[in-house]
Design a protein around this motif. Structure first.
Motif, PDB file in Angstrom:
ATOM      1  N   VAL A  73      40.963  72.622  30.695  1.00 30.47           N
ATOM      2  CA  VAL A  73      41.216  71.843  29.475  1.00 30.47           C
ATOM      3  C   VAL A  73      41.965  72.712  28.473  1.00 30.47           C
ATOM      4  CG1 VAL A  73      40.088  70.670  27.539  1.00 30.47           C
ATOM      5  CG2 VAL A  73      39.178  70.429  29.859  1.00 30.47           C
ATOM      6  N   ASP A  74      42.906  72.118  27.781  1.00 36.53           N
ATOM      7  CA  ASP A  74      43.621  72.829  26.717  1.00 36.53           C
ATOM      8  C   ASP A  74      42.619  73.460  25.765  1.00 36.53           C
ATOM      9  OD1 ASP A  74      45.006  73.470  24.266  1.00 36.53           O
ATOM     10  OD2 ASP A  74      46.625  72.132  24.884  1.00 36.53           O
ATOM     11  N   ILE A  75      42.776  74.755  25.492  1.00 36.08           N
ATOM     12  CA  ILE A  75      41.808  75.478  24.678  1.00 36.08           C
ATOM     13  C   ILE A  75      41.633  74.854  23.300  1.00 36.08           C
ATOM     14  CG2 ILE A  75      43.522  77.103  23.754  1.00 36.08           C
ATOM     15  CD1 ILE A  75      41.379  79.290  23.982  1.00 36.08           C
ATOM     16  N   LYS A  76      42.681  74.199  22.797  1.00 40.34           N
ATOM     17  CA  LYS A  76      42.604  73.566  21.477  1.00 40.34           C
ATOM     18  C   LYS A  76      41.937  72.194  21.523  1.00 40.34           C
ATOM     19  CE  LYS A  76      46.765  75.930  19.841  1.00 40.34           C
ATOM     20  NZ  LYS A  76      48.145  75.774  19.321  1.00 40.34           N
ATOM     21  N   ASN A  77      41.675  71.711  22.740  1.00 36.98           N
ATOM     22  CA  ASN A  77      41.075  70.383  22.900  1.00 36.98           C
ATOM     23  C   ASN A  77      39.652  70.472  23.426  1.00 36.98           C
ATOM     24  OD1 ASN A  77      41.215  67.548  22.724  1.00 36.98           O
ATOM     25  ND2 ASN A  77      41.668  67.381  24.906  1.00 36.98           N
ATOM     26  N   GLN A  78      39.028  71.657  23.397  1.00 37.67           N
ATOM     27  CA  GLN A  78      37.688  71.842  23.936  1.00 37.67           C
ATOM     28  C   GLN A  78      36.645  71.157  23.054  1.00 37.67           C
ATOM     29  OE1 GLN A  78      35.934  75.923  23.495  1.00 37.67           O
ATOM     30  NE2 GLN A  78      38.044  76.460  22.890  1.00 37.67           N
ATOM     31  N   PRO A  79      35.445  70.880  23.612  1.00 41.25           N
ATOM     32  CA  PRO A  79      34.420  70.118  22.888  1.00 41.25           C
ATOM     33  C   PRO A  79      33.990  70.724  21.562  1.00 41.25           C
ATOM     34  CG  PRO A  79      33.888  70.226  25.219  1.00 41.25           C
ATOM     35  CD  PRO A  79      35.049  71.139  25.010  1.00 41.25           C
ATOM     36  N   ALA A  80      34.123  72.045  21.393  1.00 41.76           N
ATOM     37  CA  ALA A  80      33.669  72.689  20.160  1.00 41.76           C
ATOM     38  C   ALA A  80      34.222  72.018  18.918  1.00 41.76           C
ATOM     39  CB  ALA A  80      34.069  74.170  20.169  1.00 41.76           C
ATOM     40  N   PHE A  81      35.454  71.539  18.999  1.00 42.46           N
ATOM     41  CA  PHE A  81      36.121  71.040  17.806  1.00 42.46           C
ATOM     42  C   PHE A  81      35.774  69.598  17.474  1.00 42.46           C
ATOM     43  CE2 PHE A  81      38.942  74.389  19.613  1.00 42.46           C
ATOM     44  CZ  PHE A  81      38.509  75.377  18.734  1.00 42.46           C
ATOM     45  N   ASP A  82      34.826  69.024  18.233  1.00 38.38           N
ATOM     46  CA  ASP A  82      34.246  67.742  17.841  1.00 38.38           C
ATOM     47  C   ASP A  82      33.166  67.939  16.788  1.00 38.38           C
ATOM     48  OD1 ASP A  82      35.851  66.401  19.630  1.00 38.38           O
ATOM     49  OD2 ASP A  82      34.348  66.370  21.229  1.00 38.38           O
ATOM     50  N   HIS A  83      32.735  69.175  16.583  1.00 38.30           N
ATOM     51  CA  HIS A  83      31.707  69.450  15.575  1.00 38.30           C
ATOM     52  C   HIS A  83      32.307  69.298  14.178  1.00 38.30           C
ATOM     53  CE1 HIS A  83      28.489  71.393  13.367  1.00 38.30           C
ATOM     54  NE2 HIS A  83      27.775  71.490  14.484  1.00 38.30           N
ATOM     55  N   PRO A  84      31.633  68.584  13.282  1.00 36.03           N
ATOM     56  CA  PRO A  84      32.206  68.364  11.942  1.00 36.03           C
ATOM     57  C   PRO A  84      32.480  69.647  11.180  1.00 36.03           C
ATOM     58  CG  PRO A  84      29.897  67.664  12.055  1.00 36.03           C
ATOM     59  CD  PRO A  84      30.352  67.893  13.452  1.00 36.03           C
ATOM     60  N   LEU A  85      31.724  70.714  11.458  1.00 40.80           N
ATOM     61  CA  LEU A  85      31.949  71.983  10.753  1.00 40.80           C
ATOM     62  C   LEU A  85      33.125  72.774  11.327  1.00 40.80           C
ATOM     63  CD1 LEU A  85      28.273  73.257  10.264  1.00 40.80           C
ATOM     64  CD2 LEU A  85      29.774  72.183   8.565  1.00 40.80           C
ATOM     65  N   LEU A  86      33.650  72.318  12.464  1.00 45.20           N
ATOM     66  CA  LEU A  86      34.723  73.054  13.127  1.00 45.20           C
ATOM     67  C   LEU A  86      36.026  72.262  13.195  1.00 45.20           C
ATOM     68  CD1 LEU A  86      32.679  74.590  16.093  1.00 45.20           C
ATOM     69  CD2 LEU A  86      33.186  75.615  13.872  1.00 45.20           C
ATOM     70  N   LYS A  87      36.133  71.212  12.411  1.00 45.37           N
ATOM     71  CA  LYS A  87      37.326  70.366  12.460  1.00 45.37           C
ATOM     72  C   LYS A  87      38.595  71.146  12.152  1.00 45.37           C
ATOM     73  CE  LYS A  87      35.572  66.347  13.550  1.00 45.37           C
ATOM     74  NZ  LYS A  87      35.946  65.690  14.839  1.00 45.37           N
ATOM     75  N   ASN A  88      38.526  72.072  11.210  1.00 43.62           N
ATOM     76  CA  ASN A  88      39.707  72.850  10.824  1.00 43.62           C
ATOM     77  C   ASN A  88      39.583  74.310  11.236  1.00 43.62           C
ATOM     78  OD1 ASN A  88      40.977  70.618   9.428  1.00 43.62           O
ATOM     79  ND2 ASN A  88      39.460  70.914   7.807  1.00 43.62           N
ATOM     80  N   HIS A  89      38.770  74.551  12.260  1.00 39.20           N
ATOM     81  CA  HIS A  89      38.518  75.921  12.701  1.00 39.20           C
ATOM     82  C   HIS A  89      39.742  76.501  13.409  1.00 39.20           C
ATOM     83  CE1 HIS A  89      35.996  79.283  14.043  1.00 39.20           C
ATOM     84  NE2 HIS A  89      36.605  79.186  15.210  1.00 39.20           N
ATOM     85  N   THR A  90      40.064  77.733  13.084  1.00 38.87           N
ATOM     86  CA  THR A  90      41.141  78.462  13.762  1.00 38.87           C
ATOM     87  C   THR A  90      40.539  79.326  14.853  1.00 38.87           C
ATOM     88  OG1 THR A  90      42.490  78.518  11.747  1.00 38.87           O
ATOM     89  CG2 THR A  90      43.023  80.113  13.479  1.00 38.87           C
ATOM     90  N   ILE A  91      41.001  79.154  16.091  1.00 39.24           N
ATOM     91  CA  ILE A  91      40.454  79.901  17.215  1.00 39.24           C
ATOM     92  C   ILE A  91      40.718  81.385  17.030  1.00 39.24           C
ATOM     93  CG2 ILE A  91      40.520  80.259  19.710  1.00 39.24           C
ATOM     94  CD1 ILE A  91      41.426  77.385  20.009  1.00 39.24           C
TER      95      ILE A  91
END
Length: 402
Positions: A73-91
């Protein structure tokens, strides 16, 4: 029973990061529901919706010999970024801070002969390309084994002794170090594949990191008897949080290690030994908690925004083993812990953690201090510890463990 840390207060349910490694996951005793029943027809839409949420679009897919399906899976499309606190998270692809003494070697600067090899069964059919991460696909039957679709991947069993556990079936070996700060090193953990008698039992080895004293968890996710690597985290006393990437939270950066999958090498009793180094440490610049395997695999991190207590440091780290014993026919089952042999059998025969290290309040690397032990059934499974190692395990039912 003495408390692991502190002065005898009851266990608390509070903020915690739990990292659990090398679990033996037996087949679930809960059968798959008949998909033709009225109940399951009503749930079909919910199941499909959940599968779509969990299984992100894959750029490449591989089948594993053990029936796992691995999606790249594209690293930018992983499940982590479904978390509301991680919406604008920079990897963050690598930590901004390394504790003194912790090694990391860039994979492209390490020769193929010297780089530690970590192999999983799915590697036989390929690897994930750069810019993607491997994710074990969730299947419909996985969701149907859970008590409900919403509970998939969440807790079922506590992994730290507490006042509510039935000790006639739940057995522990635990060694904890209090006032452990910043990061933890768990070096050279031997990989075993213990035998489990009943399908609704399990056997595991684990370490976990706590913000305060509280309870841990376990949940049946897989349908085989392989020893698998997985993680669990929670930040609110297990009201939420889950294993691996089954809910948003953990940010994976490595494209070679798939959480929730098994390894291809185990240790042999008295013979060849298979081991792996594990590191969990805090990046004191960004505050993230990183997971590293060997010297070359930065698997990923739990972002600092997920936690409150652990945003500063940990107060306790623990190592140990755990089994469920169903007492079939009034007898202890033959479910093994670790290698299936008692601690006093020593190297190449008993399971062990060695080179245990923590960072204290003065940021000094040392062996764990202020250690506390819990051994719930010493005739069945026992523990021996030194300054920086633990031998543990046992066979289950025996002459001394009827």
């Amino acid at each position: 029973m003495a408390p692991l840390c502190g002065s005898g207060r009851r266990w608390k349910r509070a903020v915690k990061l739990t990292l659990c490694l090398f679990f033996l996951i037996p087949m679930s005793s809960v059968g798959i529901r008949n998909p033709n029943t009225i109940f399951d027809k009503k749930q079909k839409l919910e199941v499909q919706k959940q599968l779509k949420r969990l299984n992100k679009p894959a750029l490449k897919t591989m089948k594993s010999p053990n029936r796992d399906i691995i999606d790249c899976v594209d690293i930018k499309n992983q499940p982590a970024f479904d978390h509301p606190l991680l919406k604008n998270h920079t990897i963050q692809m690598r930590p901004s801070f390394y504790p003194e003494g912790l090694l990391f070697k860039e994979s492209n600067n390490v020769s193929s002969n010297s780089k530690p090899k970590i192999t999983q069964p799915w590697h036989l059919n390929g690897r994930c390309p750069e810019g993607t991460i491997p994710i074990r696909r969730t299947k419909e039957e996985d969701l149907l084994r859970a008590s409900s679709v919403a509970n998939y991947g969440r807790k079922k069993y506590d992994i730290i002794p507490n006042d509510d556990i039935d000790y006639s079936t739940h057995e522990f070996l635990v060694c904890s170090a209090c006032r452990a700060r910043r990061y933890v090193l768990w070096n050279e953990c031997r990989q075993w594949n213990p035998q489990v008698q009943e399908q609704n039992e399990f056997s595991l080895a684990q370490f976990w990191i706590s913000g305060v004293d509280n309870n841990g968890v376990y949940y049946h996710l897989f349908q085989d008897y392989s020893t698998r690597l997985f993680t669990f985290w929670t930040n609110n006393g297990y009201q939420s949080g889950c294993y691996n990437l089954e809910c948003p939270g953990f940010v994976q950066t490595d494209n070679q290690i798939a959480l929730g999958t098994s390894f291809t090498a185990y240790s042999d009793y008295g013979g060849a030994q298979s081991s792996l180094n594990y590191f969990v440490f805090k990046d004191n610049v960004h505050g993230h908690w990183w997971l590293q395997l060997a010297d070359t695999y930065l698997v990923g991190y739990w972002p600092s925004s997920l936690f409150s207590v652990l945003s500063n440091s940990a107060t306790r780290v623990s190592w140990g083993g755990e089994v469920i014993n169903k007492n079939i026919g009034g007898q202890h089952t033959t479910t093994q812990m670790g290698s299936g042999h008692l601690a006093e059998e020593g190297p190449t025969r008993a399971s062990h953690f060695q080179n245990l290290k923590v960072i204290d309040d003065e940021l000094v690397l040392r062996g764990p201090r202020d250690n506390h032990e819990i051994v719930t059934h010493p005739n069945c499974y026992n523990l021996l510890k030194g300054d920086d190692f633990i031998y543990y395990g046992g066979p289950g039912r025996s002459l001394n463990c009827p």
